[in-house]
Design a protein around this motif. Sequence first.
Motif, short mmCIF file in Angstrom:
data_model
loop_
_atom_site.label_atom_id
_atom_site.label_comp_id
_atom_site.label_asym_id
_atom_site.label_seq_id
_atom_site.Cartn_x
_atom_site.Cartn_y
_atom_site.Cartn_z
N ILE A 264 0.83 -1.21 0.00
CA ILE A 264 0.00 0.00 0.00
C ILE A 264 0.86 1.25 0.00
N LEU A 265 1.84 1.30 0.90
CA LEU A 265 2.69 2.49 0.99
C LEU A 265 3.51 2.68 -0.27
N HIS A 266 3.96 1.58 -0.86
CA HIS A 266 4.72 1.66 -2.11
C HIS A 266 3.84 2.23 -3.23
N SER A 267 2.59 1.77 -3.31
CA SER A 267 1.69 2.27 -4.35
C SER A 267 1.43 3.77 -4.20
N LEU A 268 1.21 4.20 -2.96
CA LEU A 268 0.99 5.63 -2.74
C LEU A 268 2.20 6.45 -3.18
N GLU A 269 3.38 5.98 -2.86
CA GLU A 269 4.60 6.68 -3.27
C GLU A 269 4.73 6.72 -4.79
N CYS A 270 4.46 5.59 -5.45
CA CYS A 270 4.55 5.55 -6.91
C CYS A 270 3.61 6.55 -7.55
N HIS A 271 2.48 6.81 -6.90
CA HIS A 271 1.47 7.72 -7.45
C HIS A 271 1.63 9.14 -6.93
N GLY A 272 2.75 9.42 -6.26
CA GLY A 272 3.06 10.77 -5.82
C GLY A 272 2.23 11.27 -4.65
N LEU A 273 1.58 10.36 -3.94
CA LEU A 273 0.71 10.75 -2.83
C LEU A 273 1.46 10.54 -1.51
N PHE A 274 2.18 11.57 -1.13
CA PHE A 274 3.03 11.51 0.07
C PHE A 274 2.35 12.24 1.23
N PRO A 275 2.27 11.61 2.40
CA PRO A 275 1.63 12.27 3.54
C PRO A 275 2.50 13.40 4.09
N ASP A 276 1.85 14.34 4.75
CA ASP A 276 2.54 15.49 5.31
C ASP A 276 3.11 15.22 6.70
N GLU A 277 2.80 14.07 7.27
CA GLU A 277 3.33 13.66 8.57
C GLU A 277 3.66 12.18 8.49
N PRO A 278 4.43 11.65 9.44
CA PRO A 278 4.74 10.22 9.42
C PRO A 278 3.46 9.36 9.43
N VAL A 279 3.53 8.24 8.74
CA VAL A 279 2.39 7.32 8.68
C VAL A 279 2.08 6.80 10.09
N ARG A 280 0.80 6.73 10.42
CA ARG A 280 0.37 6.19 11.71
C ARG A 280 -0.11 4.75 11.51
N PHE A 281 0.23 3.88 12.47
CA PHE A 281 -0.20 2.49 12.44
C PHE A 281 -1.08 2.23 13.66
N GLN A 282 -2.30 1.80 13.43
CA GLN A 282 -3.20 1.57 14.55
C GLN A 282 -2.75 0.40 15.42
N SER A 283 -1.98 -0.51 14.88
CA SER A 283 -1.49 -1.64 15.68
C SER A 283 -0.57 -1.17 16.81
N ARG A 284 -0.09 0.06 16.74
CA ARG A 284 0.77 0.60 17.79
C ARG A 284 0.00 1.49 18.76
N ARG A 285 -1.34 1.47 18.67
CA ARG A 285 -2.15 2.39 19.45
C ARG A 285 -3.08 1.68 20.43
N HIS A 286 -2.80 0.42 20.73
CA HIS A 286 -3.71 -0.36 21.57
C HIS A 286 -3.93 0.27 22.94
N ASP A 287 -2.90 0.83 23.53
CA ASP A 287 -3.05 1.43 24.87
C ASP A 287 -4.08 2.56 24.84
N ALA A 288 -4.04 3.38 23.79
CA ALA A 288 -4.99 4.49 23.69
C ALA A 288 -6.42 3.98 23.54
N TYR A 289 -6.60 2.93 22.77
CA TYR A 289 -7.95 2.39 22.59
C TYR A 289 -8.47 1.77 23.89
N GLN A 290 -7.59 1.07 24.60
CA GLN A 290 -8.03 0.44 25.85
C GLN A 290 -8.39 1.48 26.89
N ARG A 291 -7.60 2.55 26.98
CA ARG A 291 -7.95 3.62 27.93
C ARG A 291 -9.31 4.21 27.60
#
Length: 305
Positions: A60-87
């Motif tokens: 997915i990230l490779h396809s976005l880069e190939c199509h020139g669609l670059f985010p303005d901030e670092p990519v967020r991964f929800q798998s790293r946000r479990h603590d926030a969801y549990q709270r």
Amino acid sequence: MATSRYRGRFAPSPTGPLHFGSLVTALASWLEAKHARGDWLVRIEDLDPLREPPEATGQILHSLECHGLFPDEPVRFQSRRHDAYQRTIDNLLAQCKAYRCRCSRKQLKDNHGYHPNRCRRGDTSPGDGPHAVRFALEEEASHWQDDLLGPQVQMVHAELDDPVILRKEGFYAYQLAVVVDDIDQGITHVVRGSDLLDMTAQQQQVFRALGAEPPHWLHIPVIVNEQGQKLSKQTHAPALDDDHPARNLFLALQALGQQPEPTLARSTVEEVLSWAEAHWQRSAIPLTSGQARGITGGTLSPSDR
């Protein structure tokens, strides 16, 4: 995070590589953000490892880069946000805005959507075995203004519509995580497919339960195949051909009703995106589903303009 600056996002689930329908949504959200001189973010909604091939996120990230669609901030991964969801879930349970549910799908179906175990009354405790957690909706006629579709109204039925926010398997559900992250990232505008329109009223209640105002919504028509099915992994939508990104973008602009100049079909990614930024017209987006025909052959025609 309170902000008056436009902040949009594209948030795919990594169940497979991007297909043409995904590109149309990504491009529309990117163009809306750029037209407003705002920020465009990418969030990977990797909440269900049982449905996520390990290579999908990279694809997915490779396809976005190939199509020139670059985010303005670092990519967020929800798998790293479990603590926030549990709270958040703990807080909702403490405020009686969520409840534990041990009813099976069959039990709910047999009981016309009502909970035979009286879960919503608080009769299910952490020691009662496997259970989900559901958000407790309020009965409501929900009104809002969609930025493309205009005035909307949806009926919300308490108990019958209560969405799962933590699955019995222990996985955090989309209906919770998407709202928690939209709030945390200060998302002001959401551009997404109209297949998610029916979730909007429920999500607005979750936003308000968490003390936040919902974002502006813009639901674009989904892209369908020749059988009228939404392009998806389930309907065997082909992966984007990353070797021809400019052509893909040209076709995506056609699907969005933008009438790109024919010469752009043979231009560079940068030239296509530059033209699209300068000529973006939200009002030209079709209100009904576009039909993707022969994507690999280079033709696409929106239906029912």
